[in-house]
Design a protein around this motif. Structure first.
Motif, mmCIF file in Angstrom:
data_model
loop_
_atom_site.group_PDB
_atom_site.id
_atom_site.type_symbol
_atom_site.label_atom_id
_atom_site.label_comp_id
_atom_site.label_asym_id
_atom_site.label_seq_id
_atom_site.Cartn_x
_atom_site.Cartn_y
_atom_site.Cartn_z
ATOM 1 N N ASN A 77 -0.504 0.462 8.683
ATOM 2 C CA ASN A 77 0.099 1.010 7.468
ATOM 3 C C ASN A 77 0.746 -0.080 6.618
ATOM 4 O O ASN A 77 0.696 -0.033 5.386
ATOM 5 C CB ASN A 77 1.135 2.067 7.839
ATOM 6 N N ASN A 78 1.360 -1.069 7.286
ATOM 7 C CA ASN A 78 2.000 -2.148 6.533
ATOM 8 C C ASN A 78 0.968 -2.973 5.771
ATOM 9 O O ASN A 78 1.169 -3.349 4.602
ATOM 10 C CB ASN A 78 2.797 -3.051 7.482
ATOM 11 N N GLU A 79 -0.164 -3.254 6.433
ATOM 12 C CA GLU A 79 -1.214 -4.019 5.770
ATOM 13 C C GLU A 79 -1.798 -3.239 4.592
ATOM 14 O O GLU A 79 -2.079 -3.794 3.526
ATOM 15 C CB GLU A 79 -2.323 -4.358 6.770
ATOM 16 N N ASP A 81 -0.254 -0.964 2.839
ATOM 17 C CA ASP A 81 0.747 -0.935 1.772
ATOM 18 C C ASP A 81 0.753 -2.245 0.994
ATOM 19 O O ASP A 81 0.853 -2.252 -0.240
ATOM 20 C CB ASP A 81 2.132 -0.668 2.385
ATOM 21 N N ASN A 82 0.616 -3.366 1.703
ATOM 22 C CA ASN A 82 0.593 -4.670 1.031
ATOM 23 C C ASN A 82 -0.650 -4.808 0.144
ATOM 24 O O ASN A 82 -0.580 -5.344 -0.975
ATOM 25 C CB ASN A 82 0.629 -5.796 2.064
ATOM 26 N N LYS A 83 -1.790 -4.343 0.658
ATOM 27 C CA LYS A 83 -3.018 -4.439 -0.125
ATOM 28 C C LYS A 83 -2.928 -3.600 -1.399
ATOM 29 O O LYS A 83 -3.348 -4.018 -2.484
ATOM 30 C CB LYS A 83 -4.213 -3.978 0.715
ATOM 31 N N SER A 85 -0.174 -2.754 -2.958
ATOM 32 C CA SER A 85 0.789 -3.402 -3.857
ATOM 33 C C SER A 85 0.135 -4.543 -4.625
ATOM 34 O O SER A 85 0.369 -4.721 -5.834
ATOM 35 C CB SER A 85 1.984 -3.918 -3.051
ATOM 36 N N GLN A 86 -0.679 -5.328 -3.943
ATOM 37 C CA GLN A 86 -1.385 -6.413 -4.613
ATOM 38 C C GLN A 86 -2.363 -5.878 -5.654
ATOM 39 O O GLN A 86 -2.517 -6.455 -6.735
ATOM 40 C CB GLN A 86 -2.143 -7.258 -3.585
ATOM 41 N N SER A 89 -0.461 -4.680 -8.735
ATOM 42 C CA SER A 89 0.143 -5.790 -9.473
ATOM 43 C C SER A 89 -0.879 -6.481 -10.369
ATOM 44 O O SER A 89 -0.546 -6.978 -11.444
ATOM 45 C CB SER A 89 0.743 -6.804 -8.492
#
Length: 221
Positions: A77-79, A81-83, A85-86, A89
Motif C-alpha cells: 500500500n505504501n508503494e 501511495d507513493n506511485k 503521488s508521483q 504531481s
C-alpha cells in the motif's frame, strides 16, 4: 460426414466470393431443429432451411500445442501511495504561466463587456487596441476603389448591378454618407471592398465582398 447430410454449401472448404449477406433479424428464422456434434474435435452440424451448415471450431495441430504462462506481481500500500503521488504531481495542471500584458487586457475586457441578450446568447465586444486606431486610414481603400471604378466604366452591366446594391444598402440603413464636415480627428478606417459577379446564379448575380483583413499602410489591421 454422415451420408444423409445435405450441405447448404457443399464446397464450403473452397474459398470463393460471397453470394448473400443475411441480417440478424432473419438469421434465427432460418435455423431448424437438428444439430450434430460427434466429438470435441469435430465442428458442429446445424440444420437450416438452406441445408446443413458446418460451424464451430476446427482443431488443428496448432491448437493442440498449448503453453501456460504464470505472472506474479506484488506491491504494498505504501508503494502504491507513493506511485500515485508521483503521478498526480506530474499531472498537476494548476501551475500555469502568468498572463502576458495583452492577455491581461483581453481578460479584463472580457469581464467588463460580457452580457447575455434576451435569447440567452452571450455577447462580448471585440477587443481593440485603442492606441493603434490612429494608425488606420483610408488610402488603400481609395486606391482600390479608383481601380474598381475604372472597371465599372468598362462594364456597364456590372456598374448597374453595383449601383443597385449601394442604393439598397443606403435604403436599409446598413451605411450612411459621411458629410464634408465630419470630424476626422477621431480614429476612422475605410473598409476596402470589391464586387464579384456570378453569372450562373439564378437570384443575385452580384455580391460585394468587404476585405476586413486588409492591412493599412502602417501594417495595422
Amino acid at each position: 460426414m454422415p451420408k444423409n447430410i445435405k450441405l447448404a454449401d457443399p464446397d464450403f472448404h473452397v474459398p470463393s466470393s460471397i453470394d448473400l449477406l443475411i441480417g440478424a433479424e432473419i438469421f434465427w428464422q432460418l435455423l431448424c431443429i437438428g444439430q450434430i456434434k460427434r466429438s470435441d474435435e469435430h465442428p458442429i452440424l446445424q440444420k437450416t432451411h438452406f441445408g446443413w451448415l458446418i460451424t464451430g471450431k476446427i482443431v488443428t495441430s496448432q491448437n493442440l500445442r498449448r503453453s501456460t504462462h504464470h505472472c506474479y506481481a506484488s506491491i504494498s500500500n505504501n508503494e502504491l501511495d507513493n506511485k500515485l503521488s508521483q503521478f498526480w504531481s506530474t499531472k498537476n495542471y494548476s501551475d500555469r504561466q502568468p498572463y502576458t500584458a495583452d492577455e491581461k487586457v483581453c481578460e479584463e475586457h472580457f469581464l467588463q463587456t460580457i452580457q447575455r441578450n434576451s435569447q440567452g446568447r452571450f455577447i462580448v465586444k471585440l477587443p481593440i487596441k485603442e492606441g493603434r486606431l490612429i494608425q488606420l486610414g483610408k488610402s488603400i481603400a481609395i486606391k482600390r476603389f479608383y481601380a474598381f471604378e475604372r472597371k465599372l466604366h468598362r462594364q456597364s452591366a456590372l456598374k448597374q448591378e453595383y449601383s443597385d446594391f449601394i442604393s439598397e444598402y443606403l435604403s436599409l440603413g446598413h451605411m450612411r454618407k459621411i458629410e464634408d464636415n465630419h470630424d476626422m480627428i477621431t480614429p476612422h478606417y475605410y473598409l476596402p471592398h470589391h464586387a464579384v459577379m456570378k453569372h450562373s446564379s439564378s437570384t443575385t448575380k452580384l455580391r460585394v465582398v468587404f476585405d476586413g483583413s486588409c492591412k493599412a499602410n502602417s501594417g495595422v489591421y
